[in-house]
Write a protein that holds these residues in place. Sequence first.
Motif, PDB file in Angstrom:
ATOM      1  N   ARG A 123       0.834  -1.215   0.000  1.00 53.20           N
ATOM      2  CA  ARG A 123       0.000   0.000   0.000  1.00 53.20           C
ATOM      3  C   ARG A 123       0.862   1.256   0.000  1.00 53.20           C
ATOM      4  NH1 ARG A 123      -2.713  -2.844   4.312  1.00 53.20           N
ATOM      5  NH2 ARG A 123      -4.545  -3.951   3.489  1.00 53.20           N
TER       6      ARG A 123
ATOM      7  N   LEU B  78       2.667   1.787  -3.376  1.00 52.47           N
ATOM      8  CA  LEU B  78       1.762   2.292  -4.415  1.00 52.47           C
ATOM      9  C   LEU B  78       1.454   3.772  -4.232  1.00 52.47           C
ATOM     10  CD1 LEU B  78      -0.675  -0.738  -4.693  1.00 52.47           C
ATOM     11  CD2 LEU B  78       0.800   0.122  -6.520  1.00 52.47           C
ATOM     12  N   LYS B  79       1.378   4.220  -2.986  1.00 54.39           N
ATOM     13  CA  LYS B  79       1.009   5.624  -2.737  1.00 54.39           C
ATOM     14  C   LYS B  79       2.179   6.595  -2.883  1.00 54.39           C
ATOM     15  CE  LYS B  79      -0.952   4.764   1.276  1.00 54.39           C
ATOM     16  NZ  LYS B  79      -1.666   5.000   2.568  1.00 54.39           N
TER      17      LYS B  79
ATOM     18  N   TRP C  84       2.182   5.529 -11.152  1.00 55.94           N
ATOM     19  CA  TRP C  84       2.525   4.258 -11.785  1.00 55.94           C
ATOM     20  C   TRP C  84       1.973   4.266 -13.213  1.00 55.94           C
ATOM     21  CZ3 TRP C  84       5.597   0.642  -9.435  1.00 55.94           C
ATOM     22  CH2 TRP C  84       5.864   0.861  -8.079  1.00 55.94           C
TER      23      TRP C  84
ATOM     24  N   PHE D 295      -2.539   6.168  -6.697  1.00 54.52           N
ATOM     25  CA  PHE D 295      -3.238   5.499  -5.611  1.00 54.52           C
ATOM     26  C   PHE D 295      -3.264   6.425  -4.395  1.00 54.52           C
ATOM     27  CE2 PHE D 295      -1.550   2.267  -8.412  1.00 54.52           C
ATOM     28  CZ  PHE D 295      -2.607   1.373  -8.536  1.00 54.52           C
TER      29      PHE D 295
ATOM     30  N   TRP E 270      -9.560   1.098  -4.773  1.00 51.64           N
ATOM     31  CA  TRP E 270      -8.523   0.089  -4.751  1.00 51.64           C
ATOM     32  C   TRP E 270      -8.334  -0.423  -3.337  1.00 51.64           C
ATOM     33  CZ3 TRP E 270      -3.423   0.487  -2.536  1.00 51.64           C
ATOM     34  CH2 TRP E 270      -3.192   1.711  -1.881  1.00 51.64           C
TER      35      TRP E 270
ATOM     36  N   MET F   5      -4.139  -7.024  -5.492  1.00 50.25           N
ATOM     37  CA  MET F   5      -4.581  -5.641  -5.640  1.00 50.25           C
ATOM     38  C   MET F   5      -5.919  -5.643  -6.371  1.00 50.25           C
ATOM     39  SD  MET F   5      -2.779  -2.325  -7.479  1.00 50.25           S
ATOM     40  CE  MET F   5      -2.835  -3.031  -9.140  1.00 50.25           C
TER      41      MET F   5
ATOM     42  N   ARG G 142       7.151   2.578 -12.069  1.00 52.81           N
ATOM     43  CA  ARG G 142       7.072   3.681 -11.111  1.00 52.81           C
ATOM     44  C   ARG G 142       7.671   4.956 -11.703  1.00 52.81           C
ATOM     45  NH1 ARG G 142       9.938   3.310  -5.282  1.00 52.81           N
ATOM     46  NH2 ARG G 142      11.794   3.650  -6.558  1.00 52.81           N
TER      47      ARG G 142
END
Length: 586
Positions: free
Chosen positions: A361, A364-365, A369, A391, A410, A422, A461
Amino acid sequence: MKKFMSYLMYGSLLLVALNFTSCQEEFEELPGEDNQEAILASSSTGQLIQRTSSKDGSYDNIVDGASCFAINFPYVVNVHGLEVEIDAIEDLKLIKQLFDEVEIDDDIVDIVFPITITLSDYTEIKINNREELRERAKECLEGGDDDDIECIDFVYPIVVYSFDINLQQTGNVTVQNDMQLRRYFAERGDDDLLSFDFPITLELYDDTKISVSNNAELAHAIETAKNACDEDDDNDYHDNDFTQERLEEYLVACPWLVREVFRANLDNTDQYFDYVMNFTEDGKVVMKDRIGNSLTGTWITRIAEHRVLLKLEFEALADFSLEWFVYDLDNGKIKLYAGEGERIIMKKACDIVDNTPDTLREILKECSWVIKKVKLNNEEVDRLLGYEFNFHAEGVVTLSNESNISEGQWAITTNAQGRLVMAITMGDEPGVSFEWLLSDLRDKRLKFSIEDDNYELILERVCDNNANDGDVAEIRNILMGGQWMVAKYTEGEKDETQNYAAFTFAFQAELAVNVTTGETGPTYPGLWRIIRDSEGELKCYLNFGLATAMQVLMDDWKIVSVTSSRIELKNISGDNTTEILVFEKK
């Protein structure tokens, strides 16, 4: 490897000298009362002095692979297609840097001949080609078995005295360096008597300085120090003379990403690439694959032959279970080898953490992406190429191409087998609305797949839109600096440039690209993006949605070369066909 005969005091000569004290006043008095001990130039002490003052040829092994001679500056080499001029020892670091920029250790240095080499006795020889160089290299004794002594050095200047058989001084010379000292001894006859103006200073391999007051102390100092260090007399030019303690501290400081694995000359890199190794101070090492499965083994270090060794043991990981020589500990890498065709390269990765739902998590934040690939029921969805996920907290996710933004939900969970999942729900974009199973977690790339890759999502990324990458910014500015035409498009052997001759590309801000086909022809709006991907390559994404005429050009192209008026792109398709796309400014 090196034999030492006991020091000879030449007592009989000294007795003769006592009988000639009445003549002593005719000669200059020797400095110091204990310095009248003289040695034969050919004696064991004389040989130790010559070996200590020999030319060390190991510092340029990265080029010539031989420790008993060195190449005279300046000369030129080619490394990975780049020409490098070597004017001094410091320039050899440039070769090492070029090697380090390439993950796979297929490192070759091509010397531009002719060159001149200097042997250990400072004789110079012209070498005309690689074959002559190899023949010379065969004469070298590697691994520290050659004659030169590198663990102790003279501190210059030094005064050397010569004597006759009656120990009366016949001359003196001041030497300023190893070459002068070695040549002076080599030019003396076997029965010539020599000594120094004591005390003289020597410097050990660890920078410690010692003072000796006579020839006996000098011989003892050299004999004691000659095997006390690793002379680097091998082709292991990566060795930085690090200590066992430094290696251990380095191993436990951060996780390590596996970048290369060779066993028995087989390249197993793809199998282990980006596996993570975590070393702990209690001697355990945990290996994790790209989806978080782990295996625990043990590690221990020791010293042998002045080298640091790392022993790894895993019950079910034979490719790593071996005792390895550590031959590089620099630039965030550790390199291991255990003989021909046996090597491992690991890269320091302090930002890698355990794969848990909370970890994924946060990853992703952290950044945006970009979609590299979406595959549904084994069909790629090109219309989403280059779209950007963000995200957010509270389970909110957005998907955009700058001009259009979709919003959804999500969540990160685990399945019954403990695998990370995910889940994305985005009503107006069914192409990404799935429970994606994490299958590959790399430093800057995520891969999710379902049903043996029939459904696949690969994300790259991109942090702050690569704002800190000067190359990315420069290429963007070049492309936005005018209109462009397709100067070349080939697919394998087929040249299809003419199909796009009428197209004009205008790369605009906010990721927009507009293609026109003449005054009355159709226009094709699209998405373009320049990023540096997880492999460090510069990429140009082109996406024109559902426009059939532009489908062939839609891909994440590798940027091959860039000038202010020309950009060359390359892509390898799924059937291994090479595509080349060249833009030139109109």
